[in-house]
Design a protein around this motif. Structure first.
Motif, PDB file in Angstrom:
ATOM      1  N   VAL A  43      12.106   0.416  -6.334  1.00 38.89           N
ATOM      2  CA  VAL A  43      10.824  -0.213  -6.663  1.00 38.89           C
ATOM      3  C   VAL A  43       9.945  -0.253  -5.422  1.00 38.89           C
ATOM      4  CG1 VAL A  43       9.708  -2.270  -7.581  1.00 38.89           C
ATOM      5  CG2 VAL A  43      11.971  -1.604  -8.423  1.00 38.89           C
ATOM      6  N   SER A  44       8.819   0.431  -5.482  1.00 38.78           N
ATOM      7  CA  SER A  44       7.884   0.412  -4.350  1.00 38.78           C
ATOM      8  C   SER A  44       6.918  -0.753  -4.460  1.00 38.78           C
ATOM      9  CB  SER A  44       7.114   1.729  -4.281  1.00 38.78           C
ATOM     10  OG  SER A  44       6.414   1.973  -5.493  1.00 38.78           O
ATOM     11  N   THR A  45       6.505  -1.076  -5.687  1.00 39.73           N
ATOM     12  CA  THR A  45       5.550  -2.170  -5.907  1.00 39.73           C
ATOM     13  C   THR A  45       6.000  -3.014  -7.083  1.00 39.73           C
ATOM     14  OG1 THR A  45       3.696  -0.828  -5.118  1.00 39.73           O
ATOM     15  CG2 THR A  45       3.161  -2.781  -6.426  1.00 39.73           C
ATOM     16  N   ALA A  46       6.087  -4.315  -6.885  1.00 33.34           N
ATOM     17  CA  ALA A  46       6.330  -5.265  -7.964  1.00 33.34           C
ATOM     18  C   ALA A  46       5.569  -6.526  -7.601  1.00 33.34           C
ATOM     19  CB  ALA A  46       7.816  -5.547  -8.132  1.00 33.34           C
ATOM     20  N   SER A  47       4.406  -6.682  -8.203  1.00 36.12           N
ATOM     21  CA  SER A  47       3.508  -7.769  -7.803  1.00 36.12           C
ATOM     22  C   SER A  47       3.017  -8.514  -9.034  1.00 36.12           C
ATOM     23  CB  SER A  47       2.314  -7.205  -7.032  1.00 36.12           C
ATOM     24  OG  SER A  47       1.368  -8.211  -6.740  1.00 36.12           O
ATOM     25  N   LEU A  48       3.082  -9.843  -8.978  1.00 38.32           N
ATOM     26  CA  LEU A  48       2.567 -10.699 -10.040  1.00 38.32           C
ATOM     27  C   LEU A  48       1.428 -11.538  -9.467  1.00 38.32           C
ATOM     28  CD1 LEU A  48       2.935 -11.837 -12.960  1.00 38.32           C
ATOM     29  CD2 LEU A  48       4.383 -13.607 -11.934  1.00 38.32           C
ATOM     30  N   GLY A  52      -5.222 -15.409  -9.610  1.00 40.39           N
ATOM     31  CA  GLY A  52      -5.780 -14.873  -8.378  1.00 40.39           C
ATOM     32  C   GLY A  52      -4.861 -14.932  -7.185  1.00 40.39           C
ATOM     33  N   ASN A  53      -3.693 -15.562  -7.308  1.00 39.08           N
ATOM     34  CA  ASN A  53      -2.747 -15.661  -6.198  1.00 39.08           C
ATOM     35  C   ASN A  53      -1.634 -14.630  -6.377  1.00 39.08           C
ATOM     36  OD1 ASN A  53      -4.030 -17.964  -4.964  1.00 39.08           O
ATOM     37  ND2 ASN A  53      -3.180 -19.195  -6.637  1.00 39.08           N
ATOM     38  N   LEU A 329      -2.683 -13.830 -15.814  1.00 40.82           N
ATOM     39  CA  LEU A 329      -1.641 -13.134 -15.057  1.00 40.82           C
ATOM     40  C   LEU A 329      -1.907 -11.633 -15.028  1.00 40.82           C
ATOM     41  CD1 LEU A 329       1.031 -15.013 -17.065  1.00 40.82           C
ATOM     42  CD2 LEU A 329       0.843 -15.324 -14.618  1.00 40.82           C
ATOM     43  N   THR A 330      -1.482 -11.014 -13.927  1.00 38.94           N
ATOM     44  CA  THR A 330      -1.532  -9.565 -13.791  1.00 38.94           C
ATOM     45  C   THR A 330      -0.216  -9.093 -13.187  1.00 38.94           C
ATOM     46  OG1 THR A 330      -3.928  -9.587 -13.431  1.00 38.94           O
ATOM     47  CG2 THR A 330      -2.747  -7.603 -12.778  1.00 38.94           C
TER      48      THR A 330
END
Length: 348
Positions: A43-48, A52-53, A329-330
């Motif tokens: 996993v290179s990117t795993a962002s929640l 906005g945080n 959420l994103t």
């Protein structure tokens, strides 16, 4: 959400066995299948992002998922070599996951091992319905469970009927296979690692005032029929082993797909009692590699297979969760994947 209980046409209308590449089941026949599937994802990117945080939930981590399945199929009726009625016993359902996370992902709770599948040890009776072109499924005598568990099962796809062309090929021939055939290799029995509905307050301990958020997974809802690309099969040679004539088939894989999962994820959230509204949920998958399939020409059944695929996964989702307040959420996830799998078939 689940794949329909569909039988490929090549299964019911297979030509006679012998020197032809075909499926040829017989009544009162018992066939055992074993499957092993391992997917390793870097996993290179795993962002929640929550209101906005940004929160790192597993970037620069490595996750591994393994599955071992064994089933025994008893054929009660066969028509033109195809499976008309059979009972499948789930002898082994062994799945596990492991994640090596970086220290910055401490806010994430990962369930490394789930409960054993309640389908383990159960027997399911499949009966082909010629009018609908699908199988009806019910628990065999002495077995019981929730009806919803049967919806995600794949009765016949694991016998690789989707590999066979409309016209019987000869040694040296090549032909195209639909990209959806990958489901027969990577999810051959369907959704067998089901969970029993129980009242359970388990999960991570939350500090006062904290809110637990279930992060959606795109892979659970991917529609294999939406894949595009090319799968090319070649009957490269015919060999003999223990008196058996075996066709060796090489399958070259180059497939990809983009899937809109918003509706499926909202439905999943609703089933667990959460009010989630997805503005976007897009999964992108790619697959490349080779698979070697050996086919017993005399038995009219696949004998074994082995394959390795590489690919990528990208998943982006925007949604709103209604808890005490509404949370926006994103989720962004990117990984490089390696998938190794093998299977064996034996007439008992």
């Amino acid at each position: 959400m689940h794949a329909p209980l569909t039988l490929f046409a090549a299964v019911l209308f297979a030509p006679a066995a012998g020197d032809q590449l075909a499926l040829q089941f017989k009544a009162d026949q018992t066939v055992a299948q074993t499957w092993s599937i391992t997917q390793k994802s870097e996993v290179s990117t795993a962002s929640l992002t929550v209101m906005g945080n940004d929160q790192d939930i597993g970037s620069d981590s490595v996750s591994t998922r393994t599955a071992e399945f064994e089933v025994t199929d008893t054929v009660h009726e066969a028509a033109d070599g195809g499976l008309s009625k059979f009972t499948r016993k789930f002898e082994t359902i062994d799945t596990a996951s492991d994640t090596e996370r970086n220290e910055e992902s401490e806010a994430v709770y990962v369930e490394e091992e789930g409960s054993p599948s309640p389908l383990l040890g159960q027997e399911v009776l499949f009966t082909y319905d010629g009018d609908s072109g699908e199988y009806d499924a019910e628990y065999a005598e002495g077995s019981e469970g929730e009806g919803d568990w049967l919806d995600g099962l794949r009765p016949s796809e694991s016998y690789l009927g989707g590999l066979l062309p409309e016209e019987a090929p000869a040694e040296g021939d090549s032909w195209e296979v639909g990209p959806e055939f990958l489901a027969s290799l990577l999810e051959p029995l369907g959704e067998v690692d089901v969970e029993e509905d129980v009242d359970d307050d388990g999960g991570p301990d939350q500090p006062p005032g904290a809110v637990a958020i279930t992060v959606p997974s795109g892979d659970d809802h991917m529609d294999w029929s939406g894949l595009e690309g090319e799968l090319k099969a070649t009957w490269v040679k015919t060999e003999e082993e223990d008196g058996k004539r075996i066709a060796v088939i090489e399958l070259a894989v180059d497939a990809s797909g983009e899937f809109d999962l918003a509706e499926a994820l909202e439905e999943e959230a609703s089933e667990r009692g959460s009010e989630d509204t997805f503005q976007s949920a897009i999964l992108q998958r790619t697959f490349e590699g080779e698979v070697t399939i050996r086919w017993d020409l005399d038995a009219g059944l696949p004998m074994d297979l082995e394959g390795e695929l590489t690919g990528t996964t990208r998943f982006f989702a925007e949604w709103t969760v209604s808890v005490q307040i509404e949370l926006e959420l994103t989720l962004e996830h990117e990984s490089s994947d390696e998938i190794a799998f093998s299977a064996g078939f034996e007439v008992q």
